[in-house]
Design an enzyme around this catalytic site. Structure first.
Site, mmCIF file in Angstrom:
data_model
loop_
_atom_site.group_PDB
_atom_site.id
_atom_site.type_symbol
_atom_site.label_atom_id
_atom_site.label_comp_id
_atom_site.label_asym_id
_atom_site.label_seq_id
_atom_site.Cartn_x
_atom_site.Cartn_y
_atom_site.Cartn_z
ATOM 1 N N HIS A 1 6.154 55.117 51.346
ATOM 2 C CA HIS A 1 6.230 53.682 51.644
ATOM 3 C C HIS A 1 6.354 52.869 50.366
ATOM 4 C CE1 HIS A 1 5.865 49.889 53.451
ATOM 5 N NE2 HIS A 1 4.617 49.875 53.837
ATOM 6 N N ASP B 1 14.690 49.023 45.733
ATOM 7 C CA ASP B 1 13.790 49.850 44.922
ATOM 8 C C ASP B 1 14.480 50.364 43.659
ATOM 9 O OD1 ASP B 1 11.543 49.757 46.732
ATOM 10 O OD2 ASP B 1 12.712 51.027 48.063
ATOM 11 N N HIS C 1 18.799 53.149 52.919
ATOM 12 C CA HIS C 1 17.580 52.568 53.461
ATOM 13 C C HIS C 1 17.484 52.924 54.936
ATOM 14 C CE1 HIS C 1 14.513 49.575 54.545
ATOM 15 N NE2 HIS C 1 14.265 49.466 53.253
#
Length: 512
Positions: A308, A406, A349
């Site tokens: 996560h 990210d 994603h």
């Protein structure tokens, strides 16, 4: 099988289904879900028919959200029929209704309260977006100043709370410290625990948003062995975080506006993201009417997981594995051919099937930071080269594997000088704004306690063999024995064990 049908009903304001059963002459059951239901202006409501293997047909209400997405309402399916749905990970199940964040993964859309994330990140401050998530509207100039002032005067933490940090090992992970300290906040701020009181709910949310950067910065300073820096009222929340992280008492600390703005954008982009694992955890804990600080601590624990909150850390680990720009083609070859456990971290994603809308903003921010700081970092060179090669590789393009938020945030945080152990902590600082908004929304609705069903696959009832495990007899008082612990210099008072003789051996290497 599931089919759709339309039924006309008088329009009502709320949907509450009740179950009824119609039995024909031959005894075949036909079960329907009827009752007061929310409908559109025309009074037309869609229903789905669920046909079971035994021929039974169940009618289920169909709900449509603000974006036109269709949901089959199964809330009363089990009570009416004894049948449950099976959806591990809730990938096809809506656990709640919410007005906070909307995602369209197919189109690459992320909205906070209806506003595109691109506009908010470029035009608004951290406090303004936090206000939006809490109250549903962007603040006026006056409201913005009031909210910023309220946050400013809540940034300090109780002095006794700071002593908590001394109880952790020097090398403790900052997320471990964060979970413990945030969970303890309820013992310091008792006037925030009544979740049914709107004023206490608002007070708790404000305190949590304002104090989280301070708590995170103290965790970092504790791990470094440096003196903590108290927040300053002349700085914004983001500036204060940089100050508390990197300033020392022995010299003046100047806030770099480029760094502050880059960090602010990172925090805005990570504030909320629908019902992800940590947000669902916060809502689940909140449904038990637990105090808000305990709920946020549970969200931090869920975020700590590498699946996560640790994605940007994984990006840097991948770049370190590649080592040089020249090694990128070989690494990508292994990724494409699934050699070993190679994965292209920071690309693609689970929700977005096209570009992550946050990634483009993060890329621009990353470029700005790298130009301003002129950092000479081999990992940053590898990241930029990897990005260009992967973006032009048909293998990744055909699979919609584009850089996500990210990928760029990990590089940016490294360029800002934030240590890797603090990446997930920083994520928690940002996501706290969304967590408290989601918790507050849940608390206002008086949501029922979360209690998922399970599909039991274990053994059914069986008997304990008496020849191996005979029935235990209740002890008689005069059968009691005395236990004495034998140890150097230790003469404890005797304790009584009922019905058993126990030998105790002193172990000087006993773990604590």
């Amino acid at each position: 099988s599931v089919t759709n049908s339309e039924t006309k009903h008088p329009p009502t304001s709320k949907r509450r289904a009740s179950a009824s059963t119609e039995v024909g002459a031959e005894g075949n059951g036909r079960q329907t879900m009827e009752g007061k239901k929310e409908e559109d202006e025309k009074g037309v409501e869609k229903e789905a028919e669920l046909r079971l293997p035994d021929g039974t047909t169940v009618k289920l209400p169909v709900l449509v959200d603000a974006a036109g997405q269709t949901f089959v309402d199964v809330r009363h399916l089990q009570t009416a029929t004894g049948i449950c749905t099976f959806d591990p990970g809730f990938s096809s199940t809506a656990s709640c209704q919410s007005k906070i964040t909307y995602i369209d993964g197919q189109k690459g859309v992320l909205l906070y309260r209806g506003y595109p994330i691109e506009q908010l990140a470029k035009q608004c401050s951290f406090a303004e977006v936090a206000y939006l998530l809490q109250y549903g509207e962007l603040p006026t100039v006056e409201r913005s100043m009031e909210f910023q002032e309220k946050l400013t005067y809540e940034t300090m933490v109780h002095e006794h709370l700071i002593r908590f940090y001394q109880g952790f090992k020097p090398d403790a992970h900052p997320m471990a410290i964060l979970v413990g300290v945030v969970g303890a906040l309820s013992s310091f701020y008792e006037n925030t625990g009544n979740i049914h009181d709107p004023l206490q709910r608002e007070r708790a949310c404000t305190k949590m948003i304002a104090k989280m950067p301070t708590i995170a910065a103290i965790a970092y300073k504790t791990a470094k062995g440096q003196p903590i820096m108290y927040p300053r009222n002349d700085l914004s929340l983001v500036e204060n975080f940089l100050y508390m992280m990197f300033a020392v008492p022995s010299e003046e600390f100047l806030i770099d506006p480029v760094k502050a703005r880059a960090l602010e954008i990172i925090l805005i982009l990570h504030m909320d993201h629908e019902q992800n694992a940590s947000t669902s955890t916060v809502r689940g804990a909140g449904s038990s009417q637990a105090n808000p600080f305990a709920c946020i601590a549970s969200g931090i624990a869920a975020l700590w997981g590498p699946a996560h909150g640790g994605a940007n850390e994984a990006v840097l680990s991948m770049l370190e594995e590649i080592e040089t720009v020249d090694a990128i083609p070989e690494f990508l070859f292994k990724v494409k051919n699934k050699i070993g456990s190679r994965r292209l971290m920071g690309f693609g994603h689970r929700v977005y099937k096209t570009w992550d809308p946050r990634a483009e903003i993060m890329k621009g921010t990353c470029d700005q930071v790298l130009r301003k700081l002129d950092r000479n970092d081999p990992l940053l060179d590898i990241a930029q080269a990897l990005e260009q090669i992967a973006l032009n590789d048909e293998y990744f393009k055909s699979r919609n594997l584009y850089p996500n938020v990210d990928f760029y945030s990990g590089i940016t945080l490294r360029a800002l000088g934030i240590p890797r152990s603090m990446f997930t902590v920083l994520f928690a600082v940002a996501r706290t704004v969304g967590w408290v908004a989601q918790w507050r929304e849940m608390a206002c609705e008086r949501t029922r306690i979360c209690r998922p069903r399970q599909m039991y696959m274990g053994e059914m009832r069986r008997k304990v063999p008496q020849d191996i495990f005979p029935e235990q007899q209740w002890p008689v008082e005069d059968e009691s024995t005395v236990l004495r612990a034998k140890s150097p210099g230790l003469n404890p008072a005797p304790s009584r064990l009922l019905g058993r003789t126990v030998s105790v051996k002193w172990n000087p290497n006993q773990h604590v």
